[in-house]
Design a protein around this motif. Sequence first.
Motif, PDB file in Angstrom:
ATOM      1  N   CYS A   1     -10.977   9.693   5.910  1.00  0.00           N
ATOM      2  CA  CYS A   1      -9.791  10.146   5.178  1.00  0.00           C
ATOM      3  C   CYS A   1      -9.912   9.720   3.717  1.00  0.00           C
ATOM      4  O   CYS A   1      -9.819   8.535   3.385  1.00  0.00           O
ATOM      5  N   GLY A   2     -10.131  10.699   2.845  1.00  0.00           N
ATOM      6  CA  GLY A   2     -10.330  10.411   1.433  1.00  0.00           C
ATOM      7  C   GLY A   2      -9.106   9.749   0.809  1.00  0.00           C
ATOM      8  O   GLY A   2      -9.246   8.811   0.009  1.00  0.00           O
ATOM      9  N   THR A   3      -7.963  10.248   1.164  1.00  0.00           N
ATOM     10  CA  THR A   3      -6.742   9.687   0.593  1.00  0.00           C
ATOM     11  C   THR A   3      -6.620   8.207   0.946  1.00  0.00           C
ATOM     12  O   THR A   3      -6.253   7.388   0.104  1.00  0.00           O
ATOM     13  N   ARG A   4      -6.936   7.877   2.174  1.00  0.00           N
ATOM     14  CA  ARG A   4      -6.851   6.484   2.596  1.00  0.00           C
ATOM     15  C   ARG A   4      -7.830   5.609   1.802  1.00  0.00           C
ATOM     16  O   ARG A   4      -7.469   4.528   1.319  1.00  0.00           O
TER      17      ARG A   4
ATOM     18  N   LEU B   1       3.245   7.412  -0.539  1.00  0.00           N
ATOM     19  CA  LEU B   1       2.954   8.787  -0.922  1.00  0.00           C
ATOM     20  C   LEU B   1       3.774   9.674  -0.011  1.00  0.00           C
ATOM     21  O   LEU B   1       3.756   9.498   1.195  1.00  0.00           O
ATOM     22  N   SER B   2       4.448  10.674  -0.563  1.00  0.00           N
ATOM     23  CA  SER B   2       5.219  11.582   0.282  1.00  0.00           C
ATOM     24  C   SER B   2       4.279  12.420   1.143  1.00  0.00           C
ATOM     25  O   SER B   2       3.112  12.622   0.800  1.00  0.00           O
ATOM     26  N   LYS B   3       4.821  12.895   2.266  1.00  0.00           N
ATOM     27  CA  LYS B   3       4.055  13.810   3.118  1.00  0.00           C
ATOM     28  C   LYS B   3       3.597  14.999   2.292  1.00  0.00           C
ATOM     29  O   LYS B   3       2.485  15.501   2.434  1.00  0.00           O
ATOM     30  N   ARG B   4       4.496  15.466   1.462  1.00  0.00           N
ATOM     31  CA  ARG B   4       4.211  16.599   0.592  1.00  0.00           C
ATOM     32  C   ARG B   4       2.905  16.397  -0.183  1.00  0.00           C
ATOM     33  O   ARG B   4       2.051  17.273  -0.204  1.00  0.00           O
TER      34      ARG B   4
ATOM     35  N   ALA C   1       0.824  -1.211   0.000  1.00  0.00           N
ATOM     36  CA  ALA C   1       0.000   0.000   0.000  1.00  0.00           C
ATOM     37  C   ALA C   1       0.857   1.260   0.000  1.00  0.00           C
ATOM     38  O   ALA C   1       1.919   1.293   0.609  1.00  0.00           O
ATOM     39  N   PRO C   2       0.364   2.303  -0.690  1.00  0.00           N
ATOM     40  CA  PRO C   2       1.078   3.579  -0.746  1.00  0.00           C
ATOM     41  C   PRO C   2       1.072   4.323   0.589  1.00  0.00           C
ATOM     42  O   PRO C   2       1.803   5.287   0.754  1.00  0.00           O
TER      43      PRO C   2
END
Lengths: 157, 157
Positions: A111-114, B4-7, A89-90
């Motif tokens: 959390c949308g990103t998740r 995914l970077s924190k950025r 997973a990223p």
Amino acid sequence: MRTLSKRTQYALRALYALTRRGSDQPALIGDLSKEEDIPKKFLEQILLSLKMKGLVDSRRGRYGGYVLAVPADKVTVGSIIRMIDGPLAPLPCASESNFRKCDECPDIRFCGTRILMRQVRDATADILDHTTLADVCKKVDAARLEAEQGEELMYYI
Amino acid sequence: MRTLSKRTQYALRALYALTRRGSDQPALIGDLSKEEDIPKKFLEQILLSLKMKGLVDSRRGRYGGYVLAVPADKVTVGSIIRMIDGPLAPLPCASESNFRKCDECPDIRFCGTRILMRQVRDATADILDHTTLADVCKKVDAARLEAEQGEELMYYI
DNA sequence: AATATTGTCGATCAAATTAATAGACTATTG
DNA sequence: CAATAGTCTATTAATTTGATCGACAATATT
């Protein structure tokens, strides 16, 4: 995004080589290092760690070397990547094998990103957990054959 | 594997916030920083770079702040990740948007890892290039609603 | 037993990348 | 002009990754 580490790339290359060679003739670290263009000392480390996980086996001394400890059609690339680089997973919070909530996250449900990265993880795992070392080697062979036929065609024209 | 970077995580969080807010009321860096728990100076950098790419717009001085420069349903998460972290592919040689051959690779046609990672890239792009900021926000809203209904049910029982 | 061969293992160094901060500057509003 | 808020370049700090060193241990051959 982050890429597959060199460590994992090297590991995979070495494992393809062991797959092609079969379990009857052990491969020397030195030979693998040269043939696959992998820094020798680094490869030592990598193979050792793979041995600890039971993926390869080794013998010391003359006629020693490394062999696969598991049939090549029983080892998925997904499992190898997880051994070395960790979760597919990223994001840790989107991982199945090694879930970890982000420190600052107020509520992972929202959390949308998740949510998205979980989809990405699933799609990735779907591929990598269903592709074995043997599969990869077969694909490469197929590509070689196709290329040869392409060349023949070139001569014919 | 690839984090995914924190950025990028911060960028996405900030962009979701801008999406929810709409283009009529600019959001202050300071507010976004507090509300979304993002280091302020870091967020400055991030928003500035997103502005250069035309994704957001800003005004200085009183009543200034940031707004989305593009409708939220026209911006895919894939494009945002590419802007900040670079290619979606786990390996440069498996990238569509920014292909680059590995230095030591004798022939990319016969690299098993590349063939596989290309599949992974395609699956990833399939998801991320078809999910917009608006889509993500909608999913989160749906999750919120579902959670509320779950709670109501709890009271009912 | 001696020797050459080959893997083992812990430590450490170097390089690259990523995360974060600092501070001086510029535009806008009232 | 003063307060507000973004702009911009540089630098530092932290973390991760890649690679190397050197002493050691097991195995086979002679």
